[in-house]
Design a protein around this motif. Structure first.
Motif, PDB file in Angstrom:
ATOM      1  N   THR A  76       6.402  73.324 -42.975  1.00 23.00           N
ATOM      2  CA  THR A  76       5.111  73.409 -43.664  1.00 23.00           C
ATOM      3  C   THR A  76       4.837  74.825 -44.159  1.00 23.00           C
ATOM      4  OG1 THR A  76       4.302  71.662 -42.177  1.00 23.00           O
ATOM      5  CG2 THR A  76       2.664  72.859 -43.467  1.00 23.00           C
ATOM      6  N   LEU A  81       4.413  76.070 -48.089  1.00 23.33           N
ATOM      7  CA  LEU A  81       3.241  76.795 -48.583  1.00 23.33           C
ATOM      8  C   LEU A  81       3.628  78.140 -49.192  1.00 23.33           C
ATOM      9  CD1 LEU A  81       0.670  76.035 -45.728  1.00 23.33           C
ATOM     10  CD2 LEU A  81       0.646  75.122 -48.056  1.00 23.33           C
ATOM     11  N   LEU A 108      -5.915  80.583 -46.336  1.00 22.97           N
ATOM     12  CA  LEU A 108      -5.602  79.170 -46.149  1.00 22.97           C
ATOM     13  C   LEU A 108      -4.781  78.966 -44.884  1.00 22.97           C
ATOM     14  CD1 LEU A 108      -5.583  76.240 -47.152  1.00 22.97           C
ATOM     15  CD2 LEU A 108      -3.545  76.783 -48.486  1.00 22.97           C
ATOM     16  N   TYR A 153     -13.436  70.823 -41.553  1.00 25.24           N
ATOM     17  CA  TYR A 153     -12.375  71.062 -42.536  1.00 25.24           C
ATOM     18  C   TYR A 153     -12.273  69.892 -43.508  1.00 25.24           C
ATOM     19  CZ  TYR A 153     -10.976  74.477 -39.000  1.00 25.24           C
ATOM     20  OH  TYR A 153     -10.972  75.505 -38.098  1.00 25.24           O
ATOM     21  N   CYS A 211      -7.529  74.889 -37.590  1.00 26.17           N
ATOM     22  CA  CYS A 211      -7.680  73.433 -37.566  1.00 26.17           C
ATOM     23  C   CYS A 211      -6.632  72.806 -36.649  1.00 26.17           C
ATOM     24  CB  CYS A 211      -7.563  72.876 -38.983  1.00 26.17           C
ATOM     25  SG  CYS A 211      -7.771  71.090 -39.101  1.00 26.17           S
ATOM     26  N   LYS A 212      -5.420  73.282 -36.750  1.00 28.78           N
ATOM     27  CA  LYS A 212      -4.324  72.774 -35.907  1.00 28.78           C
ATOM     28  C   LYS A 212      -4.645  72.979 -34.428  1.00 28.78           C
ATOM     29  CE  LYS A 212      -0.957  75.344 -34.861  1.00 28.78           C
ATOM     30  NZ  LYS A 212       0.203  76.258 -34.806  1.00 28.78           N
ATOM     31  N   LEU A 233      -2.600  69.312 -43.708  1.00 26.84           N
ATOM     32  CA  LEU A 233      -1.667  70.432 -43.540  1.00 26.84           C
ATOM     33  C   LEU A 233      -1.579  70.858 -42.078  1.00 26.84           C
ATOM     34  CD1 LEU A 233      -2.558  72.563 -46.693  1.00 26.84           C
ATOM     35  CD2 LEU A 233      -0.376  71.411 -46.241  1.00 26.84           C
ATOM     36  N   ALA A 234      -2.704  70.801 -41.365  1.00 24.57           N
ATOM     37  CA  ALA A 234      -2.696  71.138 -39.941  1.00 24.57           C
ATOM     38  C   ALA A 234      -1.831  70.156 -39.158  1.00 24.57           C
ATOM     39  CB  ALA A 234      -4.125  71.132 -39.398  1.00 24.57           C
ATOM     40  N   ASP A 277     -10.545  68.274 -54.673  1.00 27.21           N
ATOM     41  CA  ASP A 277     -11.472  69.090 -53.894  1.00 27.21           C
ATOM     42  C   ASP A 277     -12.869  69.037 -54.508  1.00 27.21           C
ATOM     43  OD1 ASP A 277     -11.811  71.110 -51.688  1.00 27.21           O
ATOM     44  OD2 ASP A 277     -12.459  72.350 -53.368  1.00 27.21           O
ATOM     45  N   MET A 325      -6.977  79.212 -41.840  1.00 26.60           N
ATOM     46  CA  MET A 325      -7.827  78.033 -41.651  1.00 26.60           C
ATOM     47  C   MET A 325      -7.026  76.848 -41.136  1.00 26.60           C
ATOM     48  SD  MET A 325     -10.264  78.291 -45.035  1.00 26.60           S
ATOM     49  CE  MET A 325     -11.255  76.880 -44.590  1.00 26.60           C
ATOM     50  N   ILE A 326      -5.822  76.673 -41.661  1.00 24.19           N
ATOM     51  CA  ILE A 326      -4.979  75.572 -41.221  1.00 24.19           C
ATOM     52  C   ILE A 326      -4.579  75.751 -39.760  1.00 24.19           C
ATOM     53  CG2 ILE A 326      -2.733  74.439 -41.549  1.00 24.19           C
ATOM     54  CD1 ILE A 326      -2.985  75.187 -44.530  1.00 24.19           C
ATOM     55  N   GLN A 373      -6.850  70.051 -45.688  1.00 26.38           N
ATOM     56  CA  GLN A 373      -6.545  71.043 -44.662  1.00 26.38           C
ATOM     57  C   GLN A 373      -6.217  70.385 -43.331  1.00 26.38           C
ATOM     58  OE1 GLN A 373      -9.578  74.082 -44.445  1.00 26.38           O
ATOM     59  NE2 GLN A 373      -9.416  74.586 -46.615  1.00 26.38           N
TER      60      GLN A 373
END
Length: 361
Positions: free
Chosen positions: A263, A267, A300, A245, A307-308, A252-253, A28, A303-304, A249
């Motif tokens: 998933t 997590l 998190l 993103y 994004c998904k 993960l999405a 990161d 956010m994922i 991320q």
């Protein structure tokens, strides 16, 4: 224990002493110090503003050219022709620009895949193409003009070297046209060709999931998910998720799109261990002395999920809609094409009228 005792114990154990203010460099950190993060990462309002300003500049230029055209040909233009120019020679909007760019980005992907180029090259081709049109309007340069150039430059950028003669022959493109826009493309990319794609993160998560969920997940099933996720990541590059993103991320999405339960469980265990649910309040954040980073599981996950949803709700642009937008671009840039089309229409109607009046024998 004194500092001297600690140093002596570290020396006896063979462990190297960490320097003062030691901080482990993470992926990161590398991403957030990259040109990709500096130049091509935005919040939604920033991206919208950038596109709006670019469109406004192009619209002003096109409208000025149209006014000049009408002034120069005022004596030759009929009222009908002036009306047609006014109605159909209209610059495209911001949303229409985005749709046209996304349509041709899909073409870039299709062509690169038909050439059997590596996944990273396909991804870089899409990335270069979409970034180019964050700096240039489709009213300045038609998207199809730059398609082959982006693929060819992506091959060189990813160290997949192919000759221009072979490439031009395979794509049935003009060697001169492909090379003509290469410097323009490099300039628009700010000469920054390094890309952090989500595939690397996918490989890391793929291995880590097997460790965290050891004995609870089928390896054959994980292999199938891995292959499907690679395809989903390539498709995700066609969306604005890449601007909002970081790559992990997005990965993960994509994993959540394939198997949300797997998933989410991964997590949960990664953040809270096997005690998740027993005392969630105390286990909300995971902090490490090595990184100095505090990560909120709930943040998190939120956010994922966002994004998904963005990836999932980014439909492909229909061919007919893309053609209509491209016609607007053509007419607004070259109203003579519109007038010639009108003349052909009148000529065709006149021939049909003559045929109807002709007496039958």
């Amino acid at each position: 224990m004194s500092t001297m005792s600690k140093d002596s114990s570290q020396a006896k154990s063979g462990a190297a002493a960490k320097p003062p203010n030691y901080k482990r460099l993470t992926d990161d950190d590398l991403f957030r110090h990259s040109s990709q993060y500096r130049f091509w990462s935005f919040v939604p309002d920033q991206l919208r503003q950038k596109r709006t300003e670019l469109n406004a500049q192009a619209v002003n230029s096109v409208e000025q050219d149209l006014r000049n055209f009408i002034t120069e040909h005022k004596d030759q233009l009929t009222e009908e022709e002036l009306k047609v120019i006014e109605e159909k020679a209209v610059p495209v909007t911001v949303d229409e620009e985005v749709k046209l760019v996304n349509f041709y980005a899909q073409k870039v992907q299709d062509i690169a895949q038909r050439l059997n180029l590596p996944t990273e090259v396909v991804a870089t081709s899409i990335t270069f193409f979409r970034r180019f049109f964050l700096e240039n309007s489709v009213m300045q340069l038609e998207p199809k003009t730059i398609v082959f150039t982006t693929i060819f430059l992506a091959c060189k950028s990813e160290n997949y070297f192919i000759g221009i003669d072979w490439f031009a022959a395979k794509t049935k493109g003009s060697k001169e046209e492909i090379l003509k826009y290469e410097f323009n493309l490099l300039e628009s990319l700010k000469f920054c060709l390094m890309n952090h794609h989500p595939y690397k993160a996918l490989h890391g998560f793929f291995l880590d999931i097997q460790v965290v969920l050891h004995g609870k997940v089928d390896l054959k099933y994980m292999g199938q998910i891995y292959d499907r996720c690679k395809r989903r990541i390539t498709n995700a590059l066609l969306t604005d998720a890449v601007y909002f993103y970081p790559p992990p991320q997005i990965t993960l999405a994509v994993l959540m799109l394939e198997d949300e339960a797997l998933t989410t469980r991964y997590l949960e265990l990664k953040f809270h261990g096997n005690n998740y649910g027993d005392d969630a309040t105390k286990e909300t954040e995971k902090s490490t002395e090595e990184t100095g980073i505090s990560i909120s599981f709930e943040r998190l996950l939120s956010m994922i999920t966002s994004c998904k949803d963005l990836i999932k709700n980014s439909p492909a642009v229909p061919v007919e809609e893309a053609k209509a937008i491209m016609a607007k671009v053509l007419y607004s840039k070259n109203p003579k094409v519109l007038l010639n089309k009108l003349k052909r229409k009148h000529s065709s109607e006149g021939q049909e009228a003559s045929a109807e009046k002709k007496p039958k024998t």
